[in-house]
Design an enzyme around this catalytic site. Structure first.
Site, mmCIF file in Angstrom:
data_model
loop_
_atom_site.group_PDB
_atom_site.id
_atom_site.type_symbol
_atom_site.label_atom_id
_atom_site.label_comp_id
_atom_site.label_asym_id
_atom_site.label_seq_id
_atom_site.Cartn_x
_atom_site.Cartn_y
_atom_site.Cartn_z
ATOM 1 N N THR A 1 -14.136 0.360 51.580
ATOM 2 C CA THR A 1 -15.140 -0.190 51.159
ATOM 3 C C THR A 1 -15.776 0.551 49.808
ATOM 4 O O THR A 1 -14.718 1.290 49.015
ATOM 5 C CB THR A 1 -16.367 0.860 51.771
ATOM 6 O OG1 THR A 1 -15.917 1.823 51.920
ATOM 7 C CG2 THR A 1 -15.767 0.408 53.419
ATOM 8 N N ASP A 2 -16.960 0.394 49.157
ATOM 9 C CA ASP A 2 -17.661 0.568 48.148
ATOM 10 C C ASP A 2 -17.798 2.645 48.298
ATOM 11 O O ASP A 2 -17.903 2.545 49.745
ATOM 12 C CB ASP A 2 -18.399 0.200 47.374
ATOM 13 C CG ASP A 2 -18.377 0.289 45.713
ATOM 14 O OD1 ASP A 2 -17.645 1.586 45.283
ATOM 15 O OD2 ASP A 2 -19.028 -0.682 45.076
ATOM 16 N N TYR A 3 -17.925 3.178 47.538
ATOM 17 C CA TYR A 3 -17.840 4.537 47.530
ATOM 18 C C TYR A 3 -20.125 4.920 48.405
ATOM 19 O O TYR A 3 -20.378 3.893 48.382
ATOM 20 C CB TYR A 3 -19.084 5.041 46.566
ATOM 21 C CG TYR A 3 -17.530 6.566 45.877
ATOM 22 C CD1 TYR A 3 -16.792 7.107 45.178
ATOM 23 C CD2 TYR A 3 -18.536 6.793 46.131
ATOM 24 C CE1 TYR A 3 -16.894 7.970 44.915
ATOM 25 C CE2 TYR A 3 -18.274 8.715 46.481
ATOM 26 C CZ TYR A 3 -17.168 8.602 45.221
ATOM 27 O OH TYR A 3 -17.282 10.294 45.146
ATOM 28 N N THR A 4 -18.907 5.325 49.337
ATOM 29 C CA THR A 4 -19.512 5.996 51.071
ATOM 30 C C THR A 4 -20.396 4.651 51.322
ATOM 31 O O THR A 4 -21.769 4.645 52.232
ATOM 32 C CB THR A 4 -20.340 6.606 50.704
ATOM 33 O OG1 THR A 4 -21.604 7.106 49.433
ATOM 34 C CG2 THR A 4 -19.933 8.078 50.120
ATOM 35 N N ALA A 5 -20.280 3.645 51.393
ATOM 36 C CA ALA A 5 -20.740 2.304 51.172
ATOM 37 C C ALA A 5 -20.900 2.191 53.488
ATOM 38 O O ALA A 5 -21.771 1.592 53.700
ATOM 39 C CB ALA A 5 -20.342 0.323 51.488
#
Length: 595
Positions: A295-299
């Site tokens: 994922t992207d950051y905290t997605a």
């Protein structure tokens, strides 16, 4: 028959070619049967908690923070083997210490994978990718990625979150600086080139000490954010996806990219991080991608404010079932995936296949056999910022410069000419912004300013320089105008260096007004009144609206954020030692209204 298997620093026993039951539709990335057997041998020994740990990435303690910190107490998880990857550890000493912690007490001693945003260089910083794309040179892109990989891997970083291959046509979006412009075909060529630079030509090249895993991001259509506002909604048809946004990702896959990253945006109302269409139908079934998805950051956490998940437990379920294999820093898989499997909401076979893909990459990198193989301080010292790397960065910066206008032969200013040049503007001696955003671990204090580059180039020449800053790069005001005009009147020609502070481009750095800052344009207007020829050098991370400048300047040189050797490279062009051959890969609008 029993067979010995080495995991990290521990010798354990496993049965034959191990448990292949539950392998489902897993296909290895490498096609190497021996590695497949070793992966399944390890998997057969893992508890469900340990499997979920491999799917969990947290951020190490660092002076670089690129998002919210969800869990800063990572040591207990490391000791239990509940972390598969760490983000932001960027020195061989820090990485060795962290790996030792992970291997000392964890049951299976599976090493941690270390990741970092190595976007356009690690220590030796190259021009921003948008600038580099203006060279229209795939070999150049491959070479710069290869050097970035050599430097990053020399400190133990195994995985970069690059290349960013999003197509974008809205210059207000700050992340255009990370991409290759607006054309899918050129974007595809450069996407593949950068993957080859980071990883090599084939899976076995990942065993090389100067290579690392690449990550094609952000899948997909992140660059289509409405009004150029980061994280905003997108509205694209499937035809647009397939004609415009998919091709650079498909090119990365075909070049062998090991990982993909999700995008923050939604498509047709479905956030990318929960999209079975993207990660099952397209990535797995159509393209036969066999690496893993992060994922992207905290997605995953953000599926809740997106409104598609009731809570983070539901978000974990949606993401895992969509085909997401690693949770970047959000802690959602760690907190909720175990219960989701127990309740039958996520099949354990889904977990097993995700872990297989992650373990395979660790085997391919060689860290399962020797977790410290990249960590050699002597090699680090010998690799970082080697003279040939610096020269390659200078060459890349020269090739990235675009001559937008050159009336009355303003450029070149040849050293043989008897001429007095007024050097004016906030970018003349600016050092902090030369590297641009996403500057890796580059030391901004070692970046060469334009002033230094010109001093070196013209040191024993007939050209004489006078200097005045004129205005501040970051603060509005006219206090320096009078001195600048006075200096300009003493010169034959005026060379102004203007642009954006580096914080105005990159993630979460969008602009509604993409003209030069008002104080810089006002300074140009005052200098115009002197009647002297004016050449404008721009350092910025996006196309700007330059209608007034085009009408009033004699020459305009777009130098972008040129990186560590930027001052020398621009001086090479100004002096005529290098003929600027760059061509724009993204449109400069006549008005922001065009966007």
């Amino acid at each position: 028959m029993k067979k010995k298997l080495l995991i990290g620093a521990a010798l354990i026993l496993s049965v034959g070619t191990a448990c292949t039951s539950g392998a489902g539709d897993w296909q290895s990335y490498s096609g190497d049967k021996r590695i497949e057997e070793r992966v399944d041998s390890v998997l057969a020994l893992m508890t469900l908690e340990e499997k979920i740990g491999q799917m969990t990435q947290y951020s190490a303690k660092s002076d670089i923070v690129t998002g919210p910190q969800v869990n800063t107490d990572i040591e207990p998880l490391l000791k239990k083997g509940y972390i598969g990857s760490l983000f932001h550890a960027t020195s061989s000493a820090a990485i060795r210490k962290t790996q030792e912690t992970a291997l000392a007490e964890s049951r299976l001693k599976i090493p941690v994978l270390f990741a970092f945003d190595v976007i356009h260089g690690f220590k030796t910083i190259f021009p921003i990718p948008l600038a580099e794309s203006c060279a229209w040179d795939a070999e150049l892109a491959e070479r710069s990625a290869s050097i970035a990989a050599a430097e990053a891997s020399a400190v133990g970083v195994n995985w970069t979150f690059a290349p960013m291959v999003d197509i974008s046509r809205d210059a207000r979006w700050g992340r255009v600086m990370e991409g290759s412009g607006e054309d899918p075909y050129l974007g595809s060529l450069l996407s593949a080139a950068r993957v080859r630079g980071f990883q090599g030509e084939k899976p076995e090249d990942l065993m090389r000490l100067d290579k690392m895993l690449a990550c094609a991001k952000h899948f997909c259509a992140y660059g289509a954010a409405e009004a150029g506002r980061d994280y905003n909604t997108t509205d694209v048809s499937e035809r647009s996806l397939r004609d415009i946004y998919f091709p650079p990702f498909k090119a990365a896959k075909d070049a062998g990219v090991a990982t993909f990253m999700t995008a923050f945006n939604e498509i047709s109302g479905v956030p990318c991080t929960s999209s079975k269409f993207l990660y099952q139908d397209v990535l797995r079934d159509e393209w036969r991608f066999n690496g893993f998805v992060v994922t992207d950051y905290t997605a995953i956490n953000e599926l809740v404010p997106h409104g598609v998940a009731r809570d983070e437990a539901h978000a974990a379920e949606l993401a895992a079932n969509a085909g997401i294999e690693m949770d970047m820093t959000g802690g959602v898989f760690h907190a909720h995936l175990l219960q989701a499997v127990k309740e039958g909401k996520v099949n354990e076979e889904t977990i097993d296949n995700a872990v297989r893909r992650i373990l395979e990459m660790k085997f391919l990198l060689g860290i399962m056999d020797d977790p410290y193989r990249y960590l050699n301080e002597e090699r680090e010292k010998a690799t970082i910022m080697k003279p040939e790397f610096l020269e390659a960065a200078r060459d890349a910066a020269r090739k990235s410069v675009v001559l937008l206008k050159n009336e009355n032969n303003f450029f070149p200013i040849q050293p043989s000419e008897r001429k007095t040049v007024a050097l004016i503007g906030p970018m003349v001696k600016e050092r902090n912004s030369v590297n641009g955003g996403w500057g890796g671990r580059g030391d901004r204090q070692r970046s060469v300013t334009l002033f230094e580059g010109l001093e070196k180039k013209y040191g024993n020449s007939n050209v004489r320089f006078l200097y005045a800053e004129g205005c501040d790069l970051r603060k509005p005001g006219t206090a320096g105008f009078a001195q600048a005009v006075s200096v300009a009147r003493q010169a034959d020609v005026i060379l102004v260096a203007a642009g954006e502070d580096q914080n105005w481009s990159a993630e979460a750095a969008c602009r509604t007004d993409i003209t030069l800052p008002a104080s810089q344009r006002d300074l140009l207007k005052e200098l115009k009144k002197t009647g002297k020829p004016i050449g404008l050098v721009l350092m910025n991370g996006r196309p700007l609206e330059l209608t007034w400048e085009d009408e009033n300047m004699d020459a305009i040189l777009e130098a972008w954020y040129p990186g560590t050797m930027g001052g020398h490279a621009i001086a090479d062009v100004i002096a005529g030692d290098y003929n600027p051959a760059g061509k724009l890969t993204m449109s400069f609008p006549r008005s922001v209204g065009q966007l």
